[in-house]
Structures are given as C-alpha cells and as structure tokens.
Design an enzyme around this catalytic site. Structure first.
Site, PDB file in Angstrom:
ATOM      1  N   SER A  44       0.788  -1.224   0.000  1.00 53.38           N
ATOM      2  CA  SER A  44       0.000   0.000   0.000  1.00 53.38           C
ATOM      3  C   SER A  44       0.826   1.283   0.000  1.00 53.38           C
ATOM      4  O   SER A  44       0.420   2.276  -0.588  1.00 53.38           O
ATOM      5  CB  SER A  44      -0.942   0.007   1.199  1.00 53.38           C
ATOM      6  OG  SER A  44      -0.245  -0.192   2.402  1.00 53.38           O
ATOM      7  N   HIS A  65      -5.126  -3.228  -3.153  1.00 52.76           N
ATOM      8  CA  HIS A  65      -4.658  -2.267  -4.152  1.00 52.76           C
ATOM      9  C   HIS A  65      -4.478  -2.866  -5.535  1.00 52.76           C
ATOM     10  O   HIS A  65      -4.020  -2.183  -6.449  1.00 52.76           O
ATOM     11  CB  HIS A  65      -3.337  -1.632  -3.697  1.00 52.76           C
ATOM     12  CG  HIS A  65      -3.475  -0.876  -2.411  1.00 52.76           C
ATOM     13  ND1 HIS A  65      -3.946   0.409  -2.335  1.00 52.76           N
ATOM     14  CD2 HIS A  65      -3.255  -1.271  -1.136  1.00 52.76           C
ATOM     15  CE1 HIS A  65      -3.984   0.792  -1.086  1.00 52.76           C
ATOM     16  NE2 HIS A  65      -3.572  -0.212  -0.332  1.00 52.76           N
ATOM     17  N   LYS A  73     -11.501   0.960  -2.377  1.00 51.05           N
ATOM     18  CA  LYS A  73     -10.440   1.509  -3.213  1.00 51.05           C
ATOM     19  C   LYS A  73     -10.907   1.555  -4.676  1.00 51.05           C
ATOM     20  O   LYS A  73     -11.720   2.394  -5.007  1.00 51.05           O
ATOM     21  CB  LYS A  73      -9.149   0.746  -2.945  1.00 51.05           C
ATOM     22  CG  LYS A  73      -8.627   1.259  -1.596  1.00 51.05           C
ATOM     23  CD  LYS A  73      -7.642   0.448  -0.869  1.00 51.05           C
ATOM     24  CE  LYS A  73      -7.424   1.100   0.508  1.00 51.05           C
ATOM     25  NZ  LYS A  73      -6.839   0.218   1.490  1.00 51.05           N
TER      26      LYS A  73
HETATM   27  C1  LIG Z   1      -6.920  -0.027   2.818  1.00 50.99           C
HETATM   28  C2  LIG Z   1      -6.410  -1.378   3.093  1.00 50.99           C
HETATM   29  C3  LIG Z   1      -7.132  -2.269   3.869  1.00 50.99           C
HETATM   30  C4  LIG Z   1      -8.361  -1.853   4.617  1.00 50.99           C
HETATM   31  O1  LIG Z   1      -9.467  -1.757   3.771  1.00 50.99           O
HETATM   32  P1  LIG Z   1     -10.694  -0.849   4.243  1.00 50.99           P
HETATM   33  O2  LIG Z   1     -11.820  -1.363   3.433  1.00 50.99           O
HETATM   34  O3  LIG Z   1     -10.306   0.550   3.959  1.00 50.99           O
HETATM   35  O4  LIG Z   1     -10.873  -1.111   5.717  1.00 50.99           O
HETATM   36  C5  LIG Z   1      -6.661  -3.549   4.003  1.00 50.99           C
HETATM   37  N1  LIG Z   1      -5.514  -3.938   3.419  1.00 50.99           N
HETATM   38  C6  LIG Z   1      -4.778  -3.098   2.680  1.00 50.99           C
HETATM   39  C7  LIG Z   1      -3.528  -3.594   2.043  1.00 50.99           C
HETATM   40  C8  LIG Z   1      -5.199  -1.788   2.508  1.00 50.99           C
HETATM   41  O5  LIG Z   1      -4.451  -0.936   1.808  1.00 50.99           O
END
Ligand SMILES: *Cc1c(COP(=O)(O)O)cnc(C)c1O
Length: 365
Positions: free
Chosen positions: A150, A178, A210
């Site tokens: 991330s 991602h 995302k």
């Molecule tokens: C953003 C993210 C999460 C969390 O997801 P949300 O739906 O925002 O709680 C989990 N794992 C990774 C790698 C992330 O970047």
C-alpha cells in the site's frame, strides 16, 4: 471525490486517494446508491446472521466470487474487518502467522490479536519466508502478504510465495486491496491470473473502498473457507452488514470496473507519463509500476514541508510518516487515478520539479 477536491473552499488537484479507477464519484454509481437507498433505506439494520443480509448482499457476494474466480465470497464491513476476522478465525495459540514486513496495519493487527506465534519476514524475500517456515514447529501456518503494497507500490511475487507456502503445508492469504480493479485481465487482480487456482491462493482479501469506489471488504475462497468464516470470524458475526444501498452501488461499480477497460489503459499511460517525467527531473522513484508512486523524502519534516509546498501550488498529497512507514522513510505517497488527465500529471510534475530537488529527493520548499 474525483480528480479535484475542495479544501477550505479552494479546489486542489487530488493525488492521494485510492480511487484508482475514478469510480467513487461516478454518476452511475451514485445513482445506483440513491435508487437503492430509496428502496432499502439507509442501513442494513442488523448483522448478516440476524436479518441484515438482503438479496442484494447475496448478489454482490456471488458477483465478487465470480470476479475473483473463487467458489464463494463473504462480505465484511471493511477490509480491515475482513483481515482481522479472517486471521483470527483461521489461527490461534500454537499456530504461526508469517507476514511480510511491509504488510498493511490491519494484517499486522489481525496477527497480533490471534495469539498465534507471529513472525515478519523481509519485504518480498521468499528465501527469508522459507527460513521462517522451516523454523516454525507443528501447528497451522498462515502466510500473509499484501498483493500490491500500500505505501510502496511494490508487488508480491505470487507464484514464488505460493510455491514456498505450499511446500511447507501452509496457507497463503493475499490482500488485494490495491490490485483488484487495477491489475490483471479485467482488473481481476493478481491471484485470479489463469496460472493460479484457489489452492495456490486459498484466502483472497479485497476491499470495496479503493478501486470499486464504495465501502466494505470481502474474503473469497473455497466453500469450506467461507463456511468456516461464517462460523468463526467475529468481525463478520458481530458487526452490522454494510448498507444494502452500498452493496447495490458496488454491483454497479464492479461492472464498470470490469467493462470499462479504458480506465486501466488510462492509468497505465498516466503511470508511464509520470515516471518518464519524474526521472527527467532527476527525482528518485520507487520501483513501482502501479498507481502508487511514492517519492521518499526521509525525515518527517521534509515530507511535511514538501506536502505544504505542493498544497501552495494547488495539489493535495498528504505526507506519510511513521508509524505508517518505517522511520527515515517518510514520503509523498502519490496516487494516480483514471480520473486524472495528462495535463494533471504535467501539473504535478511541474510542481514536484519546484518542490523536490534531485539531490536525494530533498524538499526545497
Ligand atoms: C486499505 C487497506 C485495507 C483496509 O481496507 P478498508 O476497506 O479501507 O478497511 C486492508 N488492506 C490493505 C492492504 C489496505 O491498503
């Protein structure tokens, strides 16, 4: 939410969202949300197992299973909840959780909470992972990795990681927060590539927040995995289902993410444009060919100063600092989205050229 964001009444070009496909602000997704809110209301009213699970949630789970090429999928209220709940349902005292050092906080928290013995291997170092697996004793072993990391934009070598994991009778859990929507054919992610089966990556994690532009998380895998999570994942059992309207909006954005290939093509061309321009400016880039393009600045003050100087020039790129990233690696985490234009990237490059000197990426605000 889009390429621009208004801060204190002033529009800024937004280069720090995770809205990679530009769907969070898409009118059709918003219209699906509004229509479903009129039909179903604002809230799901209860957890899935009580009475919060509607046929729209069911449809979305089936669509996500189909999208990822897995037999089943299960919705959680967030990706964070999916990670914590899954690691804790699958491991406990006497087991082993092995994680890449740069894994997302939700994975690390899930591992710590599980009570399993917890080891972090060097970033993307399959040899180090293998040593950790060899050193682990009897007990279940779960190997956990981000798909696309991330804060760095680096990518897990799924084939090598999966091979080592299977050789040691362990399970691989891959968090594709991602990469879903962004990587692979139709944006199906890293683990859904034709060379991999559910056995290679038995536990696949996704977020809806995302590239799909809405809210929520999910796990995809075998029927046995999903049934186990329904019985044992406490963040699934004891949490209100996401609003039905959000599930409906996600059905729309999932379809757009798959069918509107131009979004991924645009993203690829923006990534190439950014990297070519930045290297011409002498900016040290990370080894990332994903929409996540970090510019490392070192100490926190430099990252804050660069972020402030960019804001003066009409760009929003928040500084990312410890504990989100290791000490001494504070950075601008630049993210590109399909909503950006070539001109936006040129504006970004212009401003970076003024703000970041080529000499070791020092902020020269
Ligand atoms: C953003 C993210 C999460 C969390 O997801 P949300 O739906 O925002 O709680 C989990 N794992 C990774 C790698 C992330 O970047």
């Amino acid at each position: 939410m889009g390429r621009e964001i208004i801060v204190d009444g002033r529009p800024l070009l937004n280069f720090c969202s995770n809205d990679y496909l530009g769907l969070a602000g898409d009118e059709r997704v918003g219209a699906a949300l509004a229509a479903a809110a009129r039909d179903w209301g604002a809230g799901a009213g209860a957890s899935h197992l009580v009475c919060g699970h509607t046929r729209i949630h069911q449809q979305l789970e089936e669509a996500l299973a189909e999208f990822t090429g897995r037999p089943k999928a299960l919705l959680f209220s967030s990706g964070y909840a999916a990670n914590v709940g899954t690691i804790n349902a699958l491991t406990g005292r006497g087991d082993f959780v092995l994680q890449d050092k740069l894994n997302h906080a939700s994975l690390l928290d899930g591992g710590l909470l599980s009570g399993a013995r917890f080891k972090r291997y060097r970033h993307r170092d399959v040899g180090d992972l293998e040593s950790c697996l060899s050193a682990a004793g009897n007990g279940r072993k779960l190997v956990v990795s981000d798909g696309t990391f991330s804060m760095d934009g680096t990518v897990c070598d799924v084939a090598a990681t999966s091979a080592v994991t299977q050789r040691h009778d362990a399970w691989l859990m891959l968090d594709e927060a991602h990469s879903l929507g962004v990587s692979g054919p139709d944006g199906r992610g890293l683990a859904s590539a034709p060379e991999f089966t559910t056995a290679d990556v038995p536990v696949l994690i996704g977020t809806l927040g995302k590239a799909f532009g809405t809210q929520g998380g999910f796990v995809a895998g075998s029927e046995e995995l999903i049934e186990t999570l329904i019985q044992h994942a406490r963040t699934y059992i004891y949490s209100t289902a996401i609003p039905t309207a959000i599930a409906a909006a996600t059905l729309t954005s999932l379809e757009l993410a798959q069918n509107e290939h131009w979004r991924r093509d645009r993203l690829q061309s923006l990534i190439a444009r950014f990297r070519a321009g930045a290297s011409q400016l002498g900016i040290d880039l990370a080894d990332s060919h994903t929409p996540i393009q970090p510019v490392l600045l070192g100490d926190e003050q430099s990252a804050l100063a660069a972020s402030a100087a960019l804001e003066d020039r009409g760009l929003l790129i928040t500084a990312i600092r410890p504990p989100t990233v290791p000490a001494g690696t504070s950075r601008l985490r630049i993210t590109l989205t399909a909503a950006h234009t070539d001109d936006d990237v040129d504006t970004l490059l212009d401003a970076l050229g003024q703000v970041v000197t080529s000499d070791g990426n020092r902020a020269s605000a």
